[in-house]
Structure formats: structure tokens, C-alpha cells
Design an enzyme around this catalytic site. Structure first.
Site, PDB file in Angstrom:
ATOM      1  N   PHE A  93       2.219   8.088  -1.246  1.00  0.00           N
ATOM      2  CA  PHE A  93       1.622   6.635  -1.126  1.00  0.00           C
ATOM      3  C   PHE A  93      -0.038   6.880  -1.671  1.00  0.00           C
ATOM      4  O   PHE A  93      -0.816   5.849  -1.385  1.00  0.00           O
ATOM      5  CB  PHE A  93       1.661   6.325   0.443  1.00  0.00           C
ATOM      6  CG  PHE A  93       3.441   6.374   0.786  1.00  0.00           C
ATOM      7  CD1 PHE A  93       4.156   5.894   0.172  1.00  0.00           C
ATOM      8  CD2 PHE A  93       3.515   6.970   2.130  1.00  0.00           C
ATOM      9  CE1 PHE A  93       5.506   6.208   0.582  1.00  0.00           C
ATOM     10  CE2 PHE A  93       4.709   7.014   2.436  1.00  0.00           C
ATOM     11  CZ  PHE A  93       5.708   6.589   1.743  1.00  0.00           C
ATOM     12  N   TRP A 106       0.816  -1.194  -0.017  1.00  0.00           N
ATOM     13  CA  TRP A 106      -0.008   0.128  -0.094  1.00  0.00           C
ATOM     14  C   TRP A 106       0.937   1.064   0.066  1.00  0.00           C
ATOM     15  O   TRP A 106       0.469   2.136  -0.518  1.00  0.00           O
ATOM     16  CB  TRP A 106      -0.875  -0.076   1.145  1.00  0.00           C
ATOM     17  CG  TRP A 106      -1.885   1.250   1.469  1.00  0.00           C
ATOM     18  CD1 TRP A 106      -2.868   1.360   0.632  1.00  0.00           C
ATOM     19  CD2 TRP A 106      -1.352   2.524   2.144  1.00  0.00           C
ATOM     20  NE1 TRP A 106      -3.513   2.657   1.168  1.00  0.00           N
ATOM     21  CE2 TRP A 106      -2.568   3.341   1.801  1.00  0.00           C
ATOM     22  CE3 TRP A 106      -0.362   2.936   2.576  1.00  0.00           C
ATOM     23  CZ2 TRP A 106      -2.487   4.550   2.412  1.00  0.00           C
ATOM     24  CZ3 TRP A 106      -0.355   4.134   3.369  1.00  0.00           C
ATOM     25  CH2 TRP A 106      -1.442   4.889   3.070  1.00  0.00           C
ATOM     26  N   HIS A 107       2.046   1.175   0.769  1.00  0.00           N
ATOM     27  CA  HIS A 107       2.877   2.409   0.934  1.00  0.00           C
ATOM     28  C   HIS A 107       3.523   2.789  -0.617  1.00  0.00           C
ATOM     29  O   HIS A 107       3.978   3.838  -0.951  1.00  0.00           O
ATOM     30  CB  HIS A 107       3.860   2.112   1.976  1.00  0.00           C
ATOM     31  CG  HIS A 107       3.384   2.543   3.533  1.00  0.00           C
ATOM     32  ND1 HIS A 107       2.584   1.612   4.187  1.00  0.00           N
ATOM     33  CD2 HIS A 107       3.324   3.592   4.112  1.00  0.00           C
ATOM     34  CE1 HIS A 107       2.501   2.158   5.270  1.00  0.00           C
ATOM     35  NE2 HIS A 107       2.556   3.364   5.156  1.00  0.00           N
ATOM     36  N   GLY A 108       3.904   1.617  -1.147  1.00  0.00           N
ATOM     37  CA  GLY A 108       4.481   2.100  -2.602  1.00  0.00           C
ATOM     38  C   GLY A 108       4.551   0.640  -3.312  1.00  0.00           C
ATOM     39  O   GLY A 108       4.745  -0.412  -2.975  1.00  0.00           O
TER      40      GLY A 108
END
Lengths: 512, 493
Positions: free
Chosen positions: A512, A343-345
Site C-alpha cells: 500500500f 489509499w490502500h490500493g
């Protein structure tokens, strides 16, 4: 239009002024308009993306509401099982369809190039002389955040936790409320929609609330522009060129990056919360003194709370949580954190970072009995401050170490960074002035130490008294209160890393 | 009045107090942090605002070449012309226009003299320093906001940074010094009237051969923006009843092509153009002695150019002579101040002790003497010095005395000597402190003077003299005269 951009400082007073003076019934419409205007400023064509996600989730909610009603009526009216089963199937279909569609948008924009890159690598490894060209588009800002919001909305309506919102304007405001649309907090529909409905009843002219909101905003700007952006100069210089630095610089940069990340994201969150407060809204907090967590498990109850609770409620628990045995629980934890990383990257470094946190937690569970035995054997006073302090320090550095993977371009680079940090021993760099050559001057370096200390004091107060700065300050005498506000304002103006001598630094969590 | 209204009033008052305190602190901080540009901008710009309204008849505009060429005090001294050089260092053409608009808010000069250095130079957004020279002290006004905004059509953030000096200078907190807090001057009235004419002489003679040999040159291209700006300046002058006069000071790097461009423009608009390149022989300009560097006249060159320019102005325009109208105007005061400054400057350049003592003024000054080493053979000189200043004795002189003379008076408590047998009033007096002005403390000890945390004892055997201008709160000179070396003068760099 970032919170620190000139255009935002023009946009905000206009929005607030109009919001405070227009008739109450127009407030929702105005905030929605402001949200769309705010979003439009980033990348006009991506307005379609947020509108699409909003419409799809709104329709899914309405349909689910109607099917929920049918199911309830059927159950009450003693309908035949087949009818209920059909409705259930339909509900599930709507749920899955709704989530798949909004998730597909996220996957398309965020992960397509990541997937294509991996396919190309695999093709290369297989000796196939062919590669798929990546798409050239930028990630619509806030997509990850509002997608999670609308997923939680669909799921909550499906589970009957909330009623679907009939008023499209209200629902659209839930998705696009401008203080949170870019980087959260990932609000739950239940909490927020209630406020939207009550928006016309807000007593906006409440000086105390407005003042507290402004305090939060000022502290947020101070964290972001003074601490995070200044530390960002150091971390950028060292971590982007880590191959030329030794242990001391790499260690300092590692710690600085954790501090930067916190000051950046907590700063953003405080601005968002403060801004919402000024407008009469209450958003959930994302941070509760994560620096003082004594374990990784505790850390995740204090860091990016809106995301971690979302992952718990919509990933971990649906996967079975801890209800299906220890082994399954550990697997669920790792899966949840892998997804958190993703999800963050869209990169293996993020995936690895997530996995590392999953492993940290599983390890904590596995090691705990051993630790307990050792403590018992050595008669360790586990209730003592020192024991707690050591656990806090251990957690702090574990988290900081993992964040290396956040900053470097690839997982391999993360390992190289750590390898270099452990082997290029250069303690003289602490004394010979090397630390003042890492992008920030000696005076700024010392000043930053004081400001980081200030941040720790504020967080410590939060940790001990469960009290945010605005609440604490509200209890102080008027001269001190306004003195602090002026000091924060002037401090940000004088010491902030902005202006022609600096590259404009966006909020780290925007990406993000 | 009900409670609700009382609460509202209290809140409003609180907000007002907060804003006033914040604004006061912000402005004071901004003022402290702003870079003091000296002759590159601050002196000229702040000095301009000190001028009485509608008192300037000739306004000289442009970059350093303008204010190093036209010396308003020469114009005044010789022709009674009330002129001012309103400019800043390396000024882009766009800024020159903004300055002109600003000038017309308070002054209505009969003649505007425009130095053309920047005509053919395109505006470079990156060159922040050159913009800061001019914009830092230019007062905030709608005109300034509009013009700066036009300079950066694509980057409003950058434009804002020039309108709010704090943004440009906030990082200067790391290099703040005493002057940033107390201000260099009590008043910003500029006795030089915007000119900067030091007496420094260029290291090598200037060579303009390249310029004169290029006879076939074609006119240089004038950037479109500069042409528009020039057009605006012409209009502004017309609207304000001022006549525009173009001139070009000689400077290295200026080309014949650019001269042709100015000539073309002057012809197009029907404006006069004084080109000092063509006057080098007429004015007997010495290409080394009359320049301070490759681009600027020094005091001597400027005097020649200004004398000519004054005469030109007198001949071509109807300008009043303000010298003998019975009232003391700011140019008269400026002349007096300049004489004062020149006297200080001359003292600070004097290397001979006898001449130095001859130049010394005591009224309005603090003079500190520190005698060191073996005084054999200097008794007569020291006796004379001792007799001049009551409490000091020859015996003191022979024992490393340091003493201060304030406005011509020497007090016993300001005599420090290593001589323990000196009179009882000073027995054991080993140190004295003297408050010279705002934050300027000087420490007197036997054999040395400490000023601004630095000890001055440059000569082992001789005399060190510190001269401080009490009227202007400024250190004039600290010089040591070495008796071991025939009285040679030693100054700290």
C-alpha cells in the site's frame, strides 16, 4: 530489505552497533544514512522519489514559515489588509502547490495504470478500438506512507501547528527514518521532529528501554512469521481459488484473513515500534485491540490509528466533518472512507472496501435510534458483558466480511466469494478433515488455533489494561520475563513460515 | 565500585546468561529436529569426527557409489589399511570438495580415493535433499560457510539455510519420535567406517551392455564448475601431501562418455584411475548377486571390489599395516562391533526355531518368551526351556506364560502367567513391565508381549521371542514360531 529478510538481520546489528558507539552529534546523520541505505536496497532509482518529496515538502515548509512570519509581522504592525491578503494568498498557493506536487508523485506511481485501465474499459464499452498501454513500473515502497507524512507536515506548518524544520537533515530523517519509512506509522512531524532534535541527548545505554524494545520486536516477529505467514498459506490457497471451495472453507479463510492481516500489520508495527524504542525513539502505535471493538466507529479508533487520525484531520475535518449537518456528515464519512480505500490500493475492490466501511458507519448512525428503541422495548441489559460481547462479535464479522474485498482481485470477485460462502453449504467439512487440506497440516492447524488464542489474550490484556506486552512483561519477575523472550524467539525460529520450504512472504501493508 | 558500574555488570551478566540459555536451547532443539540420515550421511559424517586425529591413511570420498564399493573393514582385515569412507548420499561434486577440505582439518591421509560419479553432473541448487545428506552433520566451520556460500552465489538466504540446520528441519517438529530425543546411538563411532554394505540382493541382474557397446563414445562435457572444483581438490591433495586416486564403481546409468571424461581428466593431471567396469570379469562380479540395486554393490560385491582395491593400494602406495601393532585401534574395535552386528543381523534372519535358539546369546541381551495356545506335543521342548530358566515351570508354560531373561537370568517378578495356581510368589501376576533402556519399556502379559505400544502375539499356538541388545540399546528381533504351521517363523513387517 524487508524486516524479515536475511539482509535486514545483517543490516540491523551493524546500524545499531554504530548508532550506539558513535559520538552523539553524529547520530542523526547516521540514522539518515541508514534510512537511505535501507531504502536503497529496495529499488535504487526510487530513492530519487523519496528525495524529491522530501525536498519539495522541506522547501514548502520553509516558504510557509517565512510567509507565516510575514503575516504575523504584518498583523502586528497593522499592515493594510491588502498586504495580509496577498500573504494569505501566497501561503495558500504554497500549501496547494506543495500538496499537489507531492500528491502528483503518489498519483502518478500508484494510480496511473488504474486510471488507464479504466479509460481502456470505457473506450472498449464505447466501441472504440484503441487502448492506452499501461506503464511498467513498480510502486516505490512506502510512497503512500511518506507522502501522507509530508502532506501533514505542510498542512501543519500552514496552520501554524508546528514550526517548519530548518535543519534539512532532521527533516529528511523524519521522512526516511527506516523503522517506519516502508509501512508507517504515519508520524506527525511535531512529535517526531522533537525527538530528532533531542536524539543527541538520548541515553542509549538504558537496559530497560532496550529490553522493552526487544520484547516488542520479538512479539512482532512472532505475529508476523508464525501467525500471519502461516495463516497466509491457508488464505492464499482458499481465497485465490475460492471458486472451488464451500461455505466452511470460505468462512474459515475469511476469518483467517482478518487474523492474518492484523498479525501481519500489527506485527510489522510492533517491530517498528520496538526497533525505534531500542534506538531511543517513540513512535505512535497503530493498533489498540481492534478485535474487541463494539462498533465500526470504534474499530476505526483502534485499527491503523495513524492513518485513520490522518484521514480525520486532513480529509474529514477539512471537508466539514460533522459541523455542517447530519447529511453532510454522512457524505463526508463516505468520502473519507472511499479515499481510505483508494489509499490502500488502486483497484475497485479497495474502493468498494472503503465505501463499505463508510456505509457501515452511516448505517450505525442511522440504525442506532432504532436499536435503542428495541433495546428499551425488550429491557435489554446493554451494560452487560453478553451484550457487549455480541456487539463485538457482530463488528468482528462485519470487518472480516469487508476484508474479503481486500484479498480478491476485483469487487465482482468479492461478491462472488460472499455468494458462494452463503450458498455452498458443506458443514461436514468441519468434521471430515477438509480443514487440514487447506495448505497447513493438521498439527499446524491446531497449533495455529493456540497461537491465535495467545494473540487474542495479548490483545485482550491490551484492551482491558491499556498495556502493551512490553509494559506488562516489565512488571513480571525476571525469570518469567526472560522465559517469555526466549519462548518467543525459539517459537518464531521453529514455527515461523520461512526458509527454503516457503515462498518469502512480504508484509501485506508494503504494497500500500 | 559505584552503582552505575554495578548496574552495568549486572546487565552484562544478564545478557550473557540470556544468550547462554538461548544458545543451549537452540542447539539442543536443532539437534532434536535434525533429520537423522543414517547411512545416507549422519553415520559417515558423525563417525568421521569420532576418528582419532591423523589416524586415517586412506580416505575414500564421494557419493553412495563410493561407500558401497570400498569397505574399509575389508581393507583392514585383509591388508591392515586404516581407511574411512567419508561421504554422503547423491553427493554433488562441490560437496565432495568441501568434504575433502573438512577432512584435511583433522586427518592427513596418504591416499585420497575419489569416486567420480558426480563429475559430469551439473550442480543443481534445487536438489536440497542431496545437499542435506552431506551438510546436515558436517560441522560448522569457516570452510563450510565459504563453500556453501559459493554454491549459492545469488541466494545468501538459501546458503544460510544449509549452514543452520534448524532452518531446513524446523517443520520436523510434527514428525518427531523417540529416536529424535534420545539419539540412536550413545556414540557416533562408526564401526562400518563409513561404508554401507547390506546383504540385500538386486531384484534383477544389472545390464551394462549399453555401456560396453558404446565403444565410439566421445568424452562427456565436464561442467565448468566441476572442473574448477576438481582442480581445487587436486591442489588440496598436493598441499596436504596426499596422493589422489580416481575410481569408478559400476552403476546403472553411468556412460562410456563419462568414463572417457574421467580418463581424459586423469591423463591431464597424471592421476591413476581404477575403473571397476573394466574389472567386472576379473573380479568375477555376479551382476545380480553382487548388487543390491541398480547402482550399488551389496556386501558380496563390495567384498570383492574392496579386496582388489586393498591389494591395489598396497601395491601402489606405502601404507602401514596396523593389524598387529600390539595396540587395539578403532579398526579392531570396529571389526568386533561388526561381528556383534552381524550376529544380531543373522539372528533376525533366522526362521528355524532350533537354529534361532542356538544363535541366541543371553549375556548382554534381554530375551522375552511368550508361549501361547495348546502346548500338547511340545512338552519336551518346553520342559527344556523351563529348566533353563529357574522360576518358570512346565505348568506355567502350559498356561500362556510370558517371561523375560535379562543377561541370562530370569527373575520371578518377570514371569507372567495365566496360571492362578502357580507358586505364591507369582500368584495372580498378570503383568510385568521391564525397562530395557532409554525409553524402551516392554510389557509382559500372559500370551503376549507389548513393545513400543504395540502388542506382539503373532501366533495363536506357538512361541513369540523378543530379543533386545542391552549393550547397544537396540531391539534385535521379534519373531513368532507357529506350531500350527510346522514352526514357521512369523515377523511383523
Amino acid at each position: 530489505m524487508s524486516f524479515t529478510s536475511l539482509s535486514f538481520f545483517i543490516f540491523l546489528p551493524i546500524v545499531l552497533l554504530v548508532y550506539f558507539v558513535i559520538p552523539r552529534k553524529w547520530r542523526t546523520g547516521w540514522l539518515l544514512l541508514a534510512g537511505l541505505g535501507f531504502y536503497l536496497n529496495f529499488h535504487p532509482k526510487y530513492l530519487l522519489v523519496i528525495v524529491f518529496s522530501t525536498v519539495v515538502s522541506y522547501l514548502a515548509g520553509c516558504r510557509l514559515e517565512s510567509l507565516n512570519g510575514q503575516q504575523e509581522n504584518g498583523a502586528r504592525g497593522g499592515a493594510v489588509d491588502d498586504g495580509v491578503a496577498v500573504t494569505t494568498r501566497k501561503r495558500r498557493t504554497v500549501l496547494i502547490l506543495g500538496i499537489v506536487i507531492v500528491t502528483a508523485v503518489l498519483v502518478f506511481f500508484k494510480y496511473t495504470n488504474f486510471l488507464l485501465g479504466n479509460v481502456n474499459k470505457l473506450l472498449g464499452l464505447a466501441g472504440v478500438d484503441y487502448s492506452v498501454q499501461p506503464f511498467s513500473f513498480v510502486l516505490p515502497v512506502g510512497l503512500s506512507y511518506y507522502t501522507f507524512q509530508v502532506i501533514s507536515y505542510i498542512a501543519d506548518v500552514y496552520h501554524g501547528k508546528i514550526r517548519a524544520e530548518k535543519n534539512f537533515l532532521h527533516y529528511a530523517l523524519y521522512v526516511s527514518f527506516f523503522p517506519k519509512v516502508i509501512s508507517g506509522p504515519i508520524e506527525r512531524a511535531g512529535d517526531f521532529l522533537e525527538q530528532v532534535k533531542e536524539c543527541h541527548n538520548f541515553n542509549l545505554w538504558n537496559a530497560k528501554r532496550v529490553r522493552d524494545g526487544i520484547v516488542l520486536m520479538l512479539w512482532g516477529y512472532f505475529q508476523k512469521m508464525v501467525i500471519a505467514d502461516r495463516l497466509g498459506i491457508l488464505t492464499g490457497q482458499v481465497m485465490d481459488h475460492f471458486e472451488v471451495y464451500g461455505t466452511v472453507e470460505l468462512f474459515v479463510a475469511m476469518c483467517a484473513f482478518y487474523l492474518q492481516l492484523f498479525a501481519d500489520f500489527a506485527g510489522y508495527t510492533d517491530i517498528a515500534l520496538g526497533l525505534a524504542k531500542v534506538m531511543g525513539f517513540s513512535l505512535q502505535d497503530n493498533f489498540r485491540s481492534p478485535f474487541f471493538a463494539k462498533s465500526i466507529r470504534e474499530y476505526w479508533t483502534r485499527w491503523h490509528i495513524s492513518l485513520s487520525t490522518w484521514l480525520r484531520d486532513y480529509i474529514y475535518i477539512p471537508l466539514g466533518g460533522n459541523r455542517k449537518g447530519k447529511a453532510r456528515k454522512y457524505v463526508n464519512i463516505v468520502i473519507t472512507f472511499l479515499l481510505s480505500g483508494l489509499w490502500h490500493g488502486a483497484g475497485w475492490n479497495y474502493v468498494f472496501w472503503g465505501m463499505l466501511h463508510g456505509i457501515y458507519q452511516v448505517a450505525e448512525y442511522l440504525i442506532q435510534p432504532v436499536v435503542d428503541k428495541v433495546n428499551a422495548a425488550f429491557h435489554t441489559k446493554t451494560e452487560s458483558f453478553s451484550y457487549g460481547f455480541l456487539r463485538t462479535v457482530k463488528t468482528w464479522f462485519m470487518v472480516a466480511l469487508a476484508y474479503i474485498f481486500f484479498k480478491v482481485p476485483s469487487a465482482v470477485d468479492g461478491f462472488r466469494y460472499i455468494g458462494r460462502m452463503l450458498t455452498r453449504w458443506n458443514p461436514w467439512a468441519i468434521f471430515d478433515g477438509t480443514l487440514y487440506t487447506l495448505g497447513i497440516s493438521e498439527k499446524y492447524f491446531h497449533l495455529m488455533l493456540w497461537f491465535v488464542l495467545l494473540m487474542f489474550v495479548v490483545e485482550w490484556m491490551r484492551y482491558r489494561k491499556e498495556m502493551k506486552l512490553d509494559v506488562w512483561l516489565a512488571g513480571q519477575c525476571v525469570w518469567f520475563r526472560y522465559g517469555v523472550m526466549i519462548a518467543l524467539l525459539l517459537g518464531t525460529i521453529v514455527f515461523g513460515a520461512y526458509g527454503p520450504a516457503y515462498d518469502a512472504a512480504n508484509f501485506l501493508y508494503f504494497q500500500f | 565500585m559505584n552503582k552505575k558500574w554495578l548496574g552495568t555488570i549486572r546487565t552484562a551478566a544478564g545478557i550473557l546468561v540470556f544468550l547462554v540459555i538461548f544458545a543451549a536451547l537452540f542447539l539442543s532443539l536443532q539437534n532434536t529436529l535434525k533429520l537423522k540420515m543414517g547411512h545416507r550421511g549422519t553415520d559417515s559424517v558423525k563417525g568421521f569426527y569420532e576418528e582419532e586425529e591423523d589416524s586415517v591413511e586412506v580416505l575414500c570420498r564421494g557419493a553412495s557409489t563410493a561407500w558401497c564399493t570400498v569397505d574399509p573393514l575389508v581393507l583392514y582385515e585383509e591388508y591392515g589399511i586404516a581407511a574411512y569412507d567419508f561421504g554422503s548420499s547423491a553427493q554433488p561434486f562441490e560437496l565432495t570438495a568441501a568434504f575433502l577440505e573438512e577432512a584435511f582439518r583433522t586427518q592427513h591421509p596418504k591416499v585420497v580415493c575419489l569416486e567420480m560419479l558426480s563429475l559430469c553432473k551439473p550442480f543443481e541448487e534445487k536438489n536440497a535433499e542431496n545437499l542435506n545428506y552431506g551438510l546436515t552433520d558436517l560441522r560448522f566451520s569457516p570452510v563450510k560457510a565459504r563453500r556453501v556460500s559459493e554454491m549459492f552465489p545469488q541466494d545468501k538466504g538459501k546458503a544460510a539455510s544449509y549452514l543452520i540446520p534448524m532452518v531446513q528441519y524446523k517443520d520436523r517438529w510434527q514428525e518427531l519420535e523417540k529416536n529424535d530425543f534420545i539419539g540412536e546411538y550413545e556414540s557416533y563411532a562408526n564401526y562400518a567406517k563409513g561404508a554401507y554394505t547390506p546383504d540385500k540382493i538386486a531384484d534383477a541382474p544389472l545390464d551394462f551392455t549399453y555401456y560396453f557397446e558404446n565403444t565410439d563414445a566421445e568424452a562427456a562435457q565436464i561442467p565448468e564448475r566441476n572442473r574448477e572444483v576438481f582442480d581445487r581438490m587436486v591442489q588440496l591433495c598436493e598441499e596436504n601431501g596426499a596422493e589422489l586416486l580416481l575410481f569408478k564403481a559400476p552403476n546403472g546409468g553411468w556412460t562410456m562418455e563419462e568414463t572417457k571424461a574421467v580418463e581424459g581428466l586423469a591423463a591431464e593431471y597424471g592421476l591413476p584411475f581404477v575403473n571397476f567396469f573394466d574389472l567386472l570379469d576379473t573380479l568375477q562380479i555376479d551382476l545380480q548377486q553382487d548388487f543390491r540395486d541398480n547402482s550399488h554393490f551389496n556386501r558380496y560385491g563390495s567384498a570383492k571390489a574392496s579386496a582388489y582395491f586393498g591389494q591395489y593400494l598396497k601395491e601402489h602406495y606405502e601404507l602401514a599395516d596396523y593389524r598387529f601393532d600390539g595396540t587395539e585401534n578403532s579398526w579392531d574395535i570396529a571389526l568386533r562391533d561388526r561381528a556383534h552386528d552381524r550376529a544380531n543381523e543373522a539372528l533376525a534372519k533366522t526362521d528355524n526355531l532350533a537354529e534361532y535358539l542356538g544363535r541366541l546369546s543371553y549375556q548382554g541381551y534381554t530375551v522375552i518368551y511368550s508361549v501361547t495356545g495348546d502346548t500338547t506335543g511340545k512338552e519336551e521342548f518346553l520342559q527344556g526351556l523351563a529348566e533353563s530358566f529357574g522360576p518358570v515351570t512346565l505348568e506355567d508354560m502350559q498356561a500362556g506364560v510370558t517371561f523375560a531373561v535379562v543377561n541370562g537370568e530370569c527373575r520371578p517378578e518377570l514371569v507372567c502367567t495365566g496360571n492362578q495356581t502357580a507358586d505364591s510368589a507369582r500368584a495372580g501376576s498378570r503383568m510385568a513391565k521391564l525397562d530395557l533402556g532409554i525409553g524402551d519399556v516392554v510389557e509382559l502379559t500372559p500370551y503376549s508381549i507389548t513393545y513400543d505400544h504395540k502388542m506382539y502375539n503373532m501366533v495363536d499356538n506357538g512361541i513369540v521371542i523378543l530379543v533386545y541388545d542391552n549393550e547397544w540399546n537396540r531391539l534385535v528381533d521379534i519373531a513368532g514360531f507357529d506350531w500350527n504351521n510346522g514352526g514357521a517363523c512369523v515377523r511383523d513387517e
